[in-house]
Design a protein around this motif. Structure first.
Motif, mmCIF file in Angstrom:
data_model
loop_
_atom_site.group_PDB
_atom_site.id
_atom_site.type_symbol
_atom_site.label_atom_id
_atom_site.label_comp_id
_atom_site.label_asym_id
_atom_site.label_seq_id
_atom_site.Cartn_x
_atom_site.Cartn_y
_atom_site.Cartn_z
ATOM 1 N N UNK A 1 5.900 -2.079 7.074
ATOM 2 C CA UNK A 1 6.164 -1.010 6.100
ATOM 3 C C UNK A 1 5.047 -1.011 5.059
ATOM 4 N N UNK A 2 4.577 0.153 4.740
ATOM 5 C CA UNK A 2 3.408 0.286 3.867
ATOM 6 C C UNK A 2 3.572 -0.452 2.544
ATOM 7 N N UNK A 3 4.776 -0.429 2.008
ATOM 8 C CA UNK A 3 5.027 -1.049 0.708
ATOM 9 C C UNK A 3 4.803 -2.554 0.704
ATOM 10 N N UNK A 4 4.762 -3.164 1.889
ATOM 11 C CA UNK A 4 4.597 -4.616 1.958
ATOM 12 C C UNK A 4 3.156 -5.024 2.237
#
Ligand SMILES: Cc1cc2nc3c(=O)[nH]c(=O)nc-3n(C[C@H](O)[C@H](O)[C@H](O)COP(=O)(O)OP(=O)(O)OC[C@H]3O[C@@H](n4cnc5c(N)ncnc54)[C@H](O)[C@@H]3O)c2cc1C
Lengths: 479, 406
Positions: free
Chosen positions: A358-361
């Motif tokens: 996931x991009x946020x990670x």
């Protein structure tokens, strides 16, 4: 890399090699279309995952779908395993044969059959290279969107089998989003046609099941793909950062802002250095991470979009922002990125990972990957499609040192497990093949895998196509 | 009417399907029920509804992903997305009003189960292209997942695509995760009036083949344009061809201007502004162009450059009116009511021009008596049957809804 089990070859089949070669020559009589001598076969014993090699019984390179159908009928009757092959650039051992298998290559079937600019479709034989498709339609202002870095060599066949992606897939989608139909030969020789020039097909989405099936369901000989009108112009910009984390945050910032650039590519310091040496693209050498962001449109739109991206990026304090000033500079920027694996390959052996997160990670995972590699005493270099969270950590090792080989494999597995743990997956575009076969249980339950294997059973009940790949060897006992 | 089973979670769903399988008791599977009247009528004693499997389970606007239980009403998802100026870019169509229901009743699971994609199909893909992950229970009561929440995933067999468009005959989805996109800042629509179908398809294909990134093109027969109920849209007896541009507002002057020049040979160009454009394309989403009609409705998918010929061939034998979407590749046709809903003629023209047709609206007895979905080629039909058996060996899920034997 050598720890993965390969099933014992069937001695009876090995003994029948001469007879098998004779039969293949009868079905495909053209010169140079059956490769049976040892030197010739060596060209087919591995793919881009070179640590695994198996010498096939023979390789056959048919020139028509009907020949492939005859070859498969014969193999089906005689329970001979078959491994389909395009250009052999698979990074997961997907095209590696087994000793008791034959290779069926589509490289001699590489014609453009039909192009419709009205419908924006092209019908092709699948042995055509990925770049060959775009090259054919570029003079008319069109292109084929999925663009793996290996596009000069890899075939549409391999792209379909792997559901390949590329840098520009952020905007245009991957292979499965750009294919409308296929002609495929099943293991019993049946030729099926699914879809065509329409934008959807009747009944179940068989096309969706076939794309990405890694040569497990049949041999694809023709396909209808979508071609797109190229934008009026495109331009990349470079952004350098003092930390990997700020670059990661910047990617999330851009995507979250409502702008979807055509591509956002990420390179870390070691990658930047090597690629710059190779491509002389003018990459800044004193940054910890570099982003290549490309936007497209008219001249004015490009300026506007680059200004928007710059405004967002500034929040993440880039140390360098540079917009390409000429077509030559743009070409050099992309050459550096597209030849990155090759350039790194010149300085070290590497093991290329393909996990998605996931991009946020992003920032946090990149830090964690460095820690994992540190623990194994191995260097890592990151080059990847950042906009969609598809990581390609390249773990550097010495292929002649068995200890390092084993470490690299273990280290890679740990990295992929990390991707799954944070909510991602084992592979975003390279496929499972033999390489990630035994990691499947980290992502899927036995029930998940069984439902997938039941589909394999539908297409290839005897499991003769590309065996020992994708599913853990013991998993098949579910039957 | 029979009992309706309404599982409240995945465990209950698994248990219900396992029991039905063991008793070989077929079930009709419904979400919001808005598309119950599509397909071959399912004649089962029992029914299972996903109406209690609701709620958004994940929403990360910065990662362009949303997840929800399959029974969640589509309108709830769209409401949540709108708060962040995002949307499901494939603008799923709503068959409800066409079938005499209220609009907005559909569930998100059914959107994918029917793969009914809207006018942005060519630019952004269909429903199936936006499905990132799915959790579902097969006809044995086994819960399985495929895909996940990330944008790219080629790990194993792609069951997300496999379940798309399977009309509840393979598994009951319990949760779906999908890709979302930012809403375009502005929308404008160029209009051409009075074009013949053939010329209109030429205009749509030329526009789609331009570099201006059209997000939709449609062509409406005159009476269909009138039925859209928009002031100033229809002129007596004239067809309407609509070409949609979406982007940052500042880009659209340039794009509309250039596109207008390119299409000037096709006639005088009118324009719908942002608000009118939204009204027009929202009306397309609910197939408002057939409002008030009573005829049978077909959905025909064909190579765009063959669409006009196909409709001409049909019109030679049937009293019909049509709306073209997807640059001519998707045609909605309404034919006067008849015993076979025009099936003979529709199938004949498909045989000539390729593509496939689905009967979307007709009375149950008519639908029970003919192939609602396009008959499959024998080799593909064999695979289809075996895929059905691999998910639902007892044949309990929506038996006969798509084809008599699956
Ligand atoms: C330097 C480098 C960069 C790369 N960059 C990318 C990238 O950016 N994105 C990406 O997605 N991948 C990338 N790859 C991986 C690889 O290029 C792709 O997987 C590609 O699609 C493989 O194509 P191929 O023709 O070489 O197929 P092969 O390696 O020959 O085969 C791949 C798989 O396809 C199956 N197959 C082959 N032909 C058929 C057929 N006719 N019918 C059915 N199955 C068939 C094989 O059995 C095998 O499982 C890269 C590889 C290298 C070496």
């Amino acid at each position: 890399m050598s720890s993965l089990a390969i099933p014992e070859p069937d001695a009876q089949i090995l003994d029948r090699r001469d007879e098998i070669v004779r039969e293949l020559r009868r079905i495909v009589p053209q010169r140079d279309c059956v490769v049976a001598d040892e030197d010739g076969r060596r060209a087919f014993e591995t793919d881009a995952l070179t640590a695994y090699r198996q010498m096939p019984l023979a390789a056959v390179l048919p020139t028509t779908t009907e020949q492939i159908s005859e070859v498969l009928k014969y193999c089906h009757r005689n329970k001979i395993k078959v491994v389909a092959r395009g250009a052999g650039t698979s990074l997961c051992g997907g095209a590696m044969p087994l000793q008791d298998s034959i290779v069926v290559g589509v490289s001699k079937m590489n014609r453009v059959l039909d192009v419709s600019y009205e419908n924006r479709t092209a019908r092709l034989q699948t042995g055509i290279t990925n770049l060959g498709i775009s090259t054919h339609v570029t003079p008319d202002g069109f292109f084929y969107a999925p663009d793996p870095s290996s596009q000069l060599a890899c075939t549409l066949a391999g792209n379909l089998a792997m559901n390949s992606g590329g840098a520009h897939c952020l905007k245009y989608g991957v292979t499965t989003n750009n294919v409308l139909g296929v002609k495929m030969v099943l293991m019993d020789g049946t030729i099926i046609e699914i879809g065509g020039e329409e934008l959807d097909s009747p009944g179940y989405d068989l096309l969706g099941l076939i794309v990405g099936s890694e040569g497990q369901f049949g041999i694809i000989t023709e396909a209808t793909v979508r071609i797109l009108r190229a934008a009026e112009g495109a331009r990349p910009m470079l952004m350098g950062f003092d930390s990997v984390a700020s670059a990661g945050d910047c990617v999330a910032g851009i995507i979250g802002s409502g702008i979807i650039p055509v591509a956002i590519e990420f390179m870390d310091k070691p990658a930047v250095r090597v690629c710059e040496e190779f491509a002389k693209a003018g990459y800044p050498l004193d940054v910890e991470a570099l982003l290549i962001v490309e936007v497209e449109g008219s001249e004015e739109e490009i300026e506007n979009l680059l200004a928007r991206v710059t405004r967002i990026a500034k929040k993440f304090k880039p140390s360098v922002i540079r917009i390409s000033q000429s077509p030559e500079e743009s070409a050099a920027i992309w050459l550096g990125r597209k030849s990155a694996f090759g350039a790194i390959g010149r300085i070290s052996d590497y093991y290329c990972m393909d996990g998605v997160i996931p991009l946020g990670r992003l920032a946090e995972v990149l830090v964690e990957i460095s820690k994992i590699c540190d623990r194994y005493g191995l260097q890592v270099s990151n080059i990847f499609h950042a906009g969609d969270g598809n990581l390609h950590p390249l773990i550097l090792y010495n292929a002649n040192d068995p200890v390092q080989v084993e470490k690299a494999e273990e280290c890679g597995a740990e990295v992929l497990k990390l991707c799954v743990e944070v909510g991602g997956c084992l592979t975003g575009e390279h496929g499972v093949g033999i390489e990630k076969r035994d990691l499947m249980p980290f992502q899927y339950t036995q029930t998940d895998l069984i439902q997938q294997m039941r589909i394999k059973d539908v297409f290839d009940p005897d499991w003769l196509l590309n065996p020992a790949k994708v599913f853990p060897l013991e998993a098949r006992t579910y039957q | 009417m029979s009992d309706v089973i309404c599982p409240g979670d995945e465990d209950e769903l698994s248990a219900a399907l396992a029991q039905a399988a063991s008793e070989k008791r077929p079930l009709e599977i419904i979400g919001g029920g808005s598309k119950r009247d599509v397909g071959r009528p399912v004649q089962t004693a029992g029914r299972l509804s996903t109406e209690k499997l609701t709620g958004v389970t994940l929403y990360e606007p910065n990662e362009l992903v949303i997840g929800a239980m399959a029974g969640t009403p589509l309108r709830e998802i769209e409401k949540a997305l709108a708060k962040n100026k995002q949307h499901l870019a494939f603008e799923p169509i709503d068959l409800g009003p066409l079938l005499g229901e209220r609009p907005g009743q559909g569930s998100i699971g059914a959107v994918f189960a029917t793969n009914l994609s809207g006018s942005r199909r060519i630019q952004v893909g269909g429903a199936r292209d936006h499905l990132l992950g799915v959790r579902a229970v097969n006809g044995l009561g086994e819960l399985f997942k495929s895909g996940g929440r990330v944008m790219k995933n080629v790990t194993g067999v792609d069951l997300c695509r496999g379940l798309s468009g399977s009309w509840g005959t393979l598994a009951v989805m319990s949760e779906v995760t999908m890709k979302v996109l930012p809403c375009p800042e502005a929308t404008r629509t160029l209009l051409l009036r009075g074009l013949t179908d053939e010329v209109a398809v030429g205009a749509m294909c030329a526009a789609m083949g331009s570099p201006f990134e059209l997000s939709a093109t449609a062509h409406l027969h005159a009476s269909c344009a009138a039925a859209m109920g928009m002031e100033g849209l229809a002129r007596k007896g004239q067809t309407v061809t609509a070409l949609r541009l979406e982007n940052f507002a500042s880009f659209l002057d340039y794009r509309a201007g250039r596109l207008g020049e390119k299409l000037s040979a096709f006639g005088k160009i009118a324009e719908l502004d942002d608000e009118q454009s939204k009204d027009f394309w929202n009306a397309m989403r609910v197939l408002k162009f057939f409002d008030g009609g009573e005829g049978a409705v077909w959905r025909i998918s064909v190579g765009p450059n063959k669409g006009a010929k196909l409709v001409a061939a049909l019109s030679a034998h049937l009293d019909c009116r049509a709306v073209y979407d997807w640059s001519g590749g998707l045609i909605w046709v309404e034919v006067a009511p008849s015993r076979d809903a025009g099936a003979t003629e529709v199938r004949r023209s498909i045989a000539e021009f390729g593509g496939h047709a689905t009967l979307i609206r007709a009375d149950a007895p008519v639908r029970a008596g003919l192939e609602v979905f396009q008959a499959l080629d024998p080799a593909v039909a064999t695979l289809t049957k075996r895929i059905k058996d691999s998910f639902d060996p007892a044949g309990i899920l929506n038996p006969g809804r798509m084809y008599s034997d699956i």
